[in-house]
Motif scaffolding. Structure first.
Motif, short mmCIF file in Angstrom:
data_model
loop_
_atom_site.label_atom_id
_atom_site.label_comp_id
_atom_site.label_asym_id
_atom_site.label_seq_id
_atom_site.Cartn_x
_atom_site.Cartn_y
_atom_site.Cartn_z
N THR A 1 41.90 13.89 -80.17
CA THR A 1 41.87 13.86 -78.70
C THR A 1 40.44 13.76 -78.20
O THR A 1 39.50 14.13 -78.90
N THR A 2 40.32 13.25 -76.96
CA THR A 2 39.00 13.26 -76.33
C THR A 2 38.97 14.32 -75.22
O THR A 2 37.96 14.47 -74.53
N LEU A 3 40.09 15.04 -75.04
CA LEU A 3 40.14 16.05 -73.98
C LEU A 3 39.26 17.24 -74.31
O LEU A 3 39.05 17.58 -75.48
N GLY A 4 38.77 17.91 -73.29
CA GLY A 4 37.96 19.12 -73.49
C GLY A 4 38.88 20.33 -73.66
O GLY A 4 40.09 20.26 -73.42
N ILE A 5 38.28 21.46 -74.04
CA ILE A 5 39.06 22.66 -74.34
C ILE A 5 39.80 23.19 -73.10
O ILE A 5 40.89 23.74 -73.21
N THR A 6 39.23 22.97 -71.91
CA THR A 6 39.89 23.46 -70.69
C THR A 6 41.25 22.79 -70.50
O THR A 6 42.19 23.42 -70.02
N LYS A 7 41.33 21.51 -70.91
CA LYS A 7 42.60 20.79 -70.79
C LYS A 7 43.52 21.10 -71.98
O LYS A 7 44.74 21.10 -71.85
N LEU A 8 42.91 21.32 -73.13
CA LEU A 8 43.71 21.49 -74.35
C LEU A 8 44.34 22.87 -74.47
O LEU A 8 45.45 23.02 -74.98
N ARG A 9 43.64 23.90 -74.00
CA ARG A 9 44.04 25.29 -74.24
C ARG A 9 45.43 25.61 -73.67
O ARG A 9 45.87 25.00 -72.69
N GLY A 10 46.09 26.53 -74.32
CA GLY A 10 47.34 27.03 -73.76
C GLY A 10 48.56 26.17 -74.04
O GLY A 10 49.66 26.52 -73.63
N ARG A 11 48.39 25.03 -74.72
CA ARG A 11 49.55 24.19 -75.04
C ARG A 11 49.77 24.21 -76.56
O ARG A 11 48.81 24.36 -77.32
N TRP A 12 51.01 23.98 -76.92
CA TRP A 12 51.34 23.92 -78.35
C TRP A 12 51.27 22.47 -78.84
O TRP A 12 51.74 21.57 -78.15
N TYR A 13 50.70 22.29 -80.00
CA TYR A 13 50.61 20.97 -80.64
C TYR A 13 51.24 21.07 -82.04
O TYR A 13 51.21 22.15 -82.65
N ASP A 14 51.80 19.96 -82.51
CA ASP A 14 52.36 19.96 -83.86
C ASP A 14 51.23 19.93 -84.89
O ASP A 14 50.28 19.15 -84.75
N GLY A 15 51.36 20.78 -85.90
CA GLY A 15 50.31 20.85 -86.94
C GLY A 15 50.88 20.61 -88.32
O GLY A 15 52.05 20.27 -88.47
N PRO A 16 50.04 20.83 -89.36
CA PRO A 16 50.46 20.57 -90.74
C PRO A 16 51.66 21.43 -91.15
O PRO A 16 51.78 22.58 -90.71
N ASN A 17 52.53 20.88 -91.98
CA ASN A 17 53.70 21.60 -92.51
C ASN A 17 54.62 22.12 -91.41
O ASN A 17 55.24 23.17 -91.55
N SER B 1 40.39 32.39 -63.96
CA SER B 1 39.10 32.43 -64.67
C SER B 1 39.41 32.24 -66.17
O SER B 1 40.55 32.44 -66.61
N PRO B 2 38.38 31.88 -67.00
CA PRO B 2 38.64 31.72 -68.45
C PRO B 2 39.28 32.97 -69.07
O PRO B 2 40.19 32.85 -69.89
N LYS B 3 38.83 34.16 -68.68
CA LYS B 3 39.42 35.38 -69.27
C LYS B 3 40.89 35.54 -68.86
O LYS B 3 41.71 35.99 -69.65
N TRP B 4 41.18 35.16 -67.64
CA TRP B 4 42.58 35.23 -67.18
C TRP B 4 43.45 34.26 -68.00
O TRP B 4 44.54 34.62 -68.45
N TYR B 5 42.92 33.05 -68.21
CA TYR B 5 43.67 32.08 -69.03
C TYR B 5 43.86 32.60 -70.46
O TYR B 5 44.91 32.43 -71.07
N MET B 6 42.83 33.25 -70.98
CA MET B 6 42.94 33.79 -72.34
C MET B 6 44.07 34.82 -72.42
O MET B 6 44.82 34.87 -73.40
N TRP B 7 44.19 35.61 -71.39
CA TRP B 7 45.22 36.65 -71.34
C TRP B 7 46.61 35.99 -71.31
O TRP B 7 47.53 36.43 -72.00
N GLN B 8 46.75 34.88 -70.57
CA GLN B 8 48.04 34.17 -70.56
C GLN B 8 48.32 33.62 -71.97
O GLN B 8 49.44 33.71 -72.47
N ASP B 9 47.28 33.05 -72.58
CA ASP B 9 47.47 32.41 -73.88
C ASP B 9 47.82 33.43 -74.96
O ASP B 9 48.72 33.19 -75.77
N ILE B 10 47.14 34.57 -74.96
CA ILE B 10 47.41 35.54 -76.04
C ILE B 10 48.81 36.14 -75.87
O ILE B 10 49.47 36.45 -76.86
N LYS B 11 49.28 36.23 -74.64
CA LYS B 11 50.66 36.72 -74.44
C LYS B 11 51.67 35.68 -74.99
O LYS B 11 52.65 36.05 -75.64
N ALA B 12 51.39 34.39 -74.73
CA ALA B 12 52.28 33.33 -75.25
C ALA B 12 52.25 33.31 -76.78
O ALA B 12 53.27 33.09 -77.44
N ILE B 13 51.07 33.56 -77.33
CA ILE B 13 50.91 33.57 -78.80
C ILE B 13 51.72 34.74 -79.39
O ILE B 13 52.43 34.59 -80.38
#
Ligand code: URA
Length: 195
Positions: free
Chosen positions: A135-151, A174-186
């Protein structure tokens, strides 16, 4: 041979690696931390000063924040997460790894993924995300979404804790707020794993 023995063999190769010039300036190889497990892996960028000194990933300030992020959803970074980096030796002055350093080191990362076959891989920061996602997208666009990976695994890019240390606000969006959303999804995806 079990997973731990297989990883030890790869680490042993890594300890003697001279595939790129970073071998000349390293104090230690930084191979991994955490108990090998097939649930959760985190890939960071590259070792920094303290990691190079101690031979362990994420032991500096960014690592301490990472511990807190995992602990906030009841995960222990030592017991529940296998942590490694895109490259195993510290680049001078903490610059981004060069493409040739990443490709020289890629076999080690690929082996770690192949041996563990993690169900979830967290891609910590832009360098890790773009190493695993085309991808050429930056981390702000990439974060918080699921992508298919190996295996058949699921990969989620997340902000790097160093970035969070430079952006202290906890305000909504804010970035910390987004991190909190992401870690809950994880945590939710982790709980949904069947074994
Ligand atoms: N930052 C990283 O990306 N990895 C480390 O191991 C330490 C800091």
């Amino acid at each position: 041979m079990d997973m731990e023995q297989e990883l030890e063999e790869v680490k042993e190769k890594c300890l003697h690696c001279e595939r790129c010039p970073l071998c000349k300036s390293r104090t230690n190889i930084v191979f991994s931390s955490g108990v090998p497990n097939h649930k959760l892996m985190l890939i960071g960028e590259a070792p920094g000063y303290y990691e190079d000194m101690q031979g362990e990933p994420f032991v500096g300030k960014a690592g301490q924040l990472l511990d807190k992020i995992f602990a906030s959803v009841g995960l222990s970074r030592q017991k529940d997460v296998y942590i490694c980096n895109t490259i195993k030796c510290r680049p001078p002055n903490n610059r981004d790894p060069l493409p040739e350093e990443k490709s020289a080191c890629r076999e080690f990362l690929n082996s770690q993924i192949e041996i563990l076959k993690p169900k979830i891989i967290l891609l910590c920061g832009r360098v890790a995300a773009t190493s695993m996602i085309d991808t050429t997208l930056g981390i702000t666009k990439l974060r918080g979404r699921w992508y298919d990976g190996p295996n058949g695994c699921k990969m989620m890019p997340i902000f790097h804790p160093s970035y969070l240390l430079r952006n202290d606000s906890h305000a909504r969006y804010s970035p910390k707020w987004y991190m909190w959303q992401d870690i809950k999804a994880i945590r939710k995806a982790y709980d949904a794993l069947t074994d």
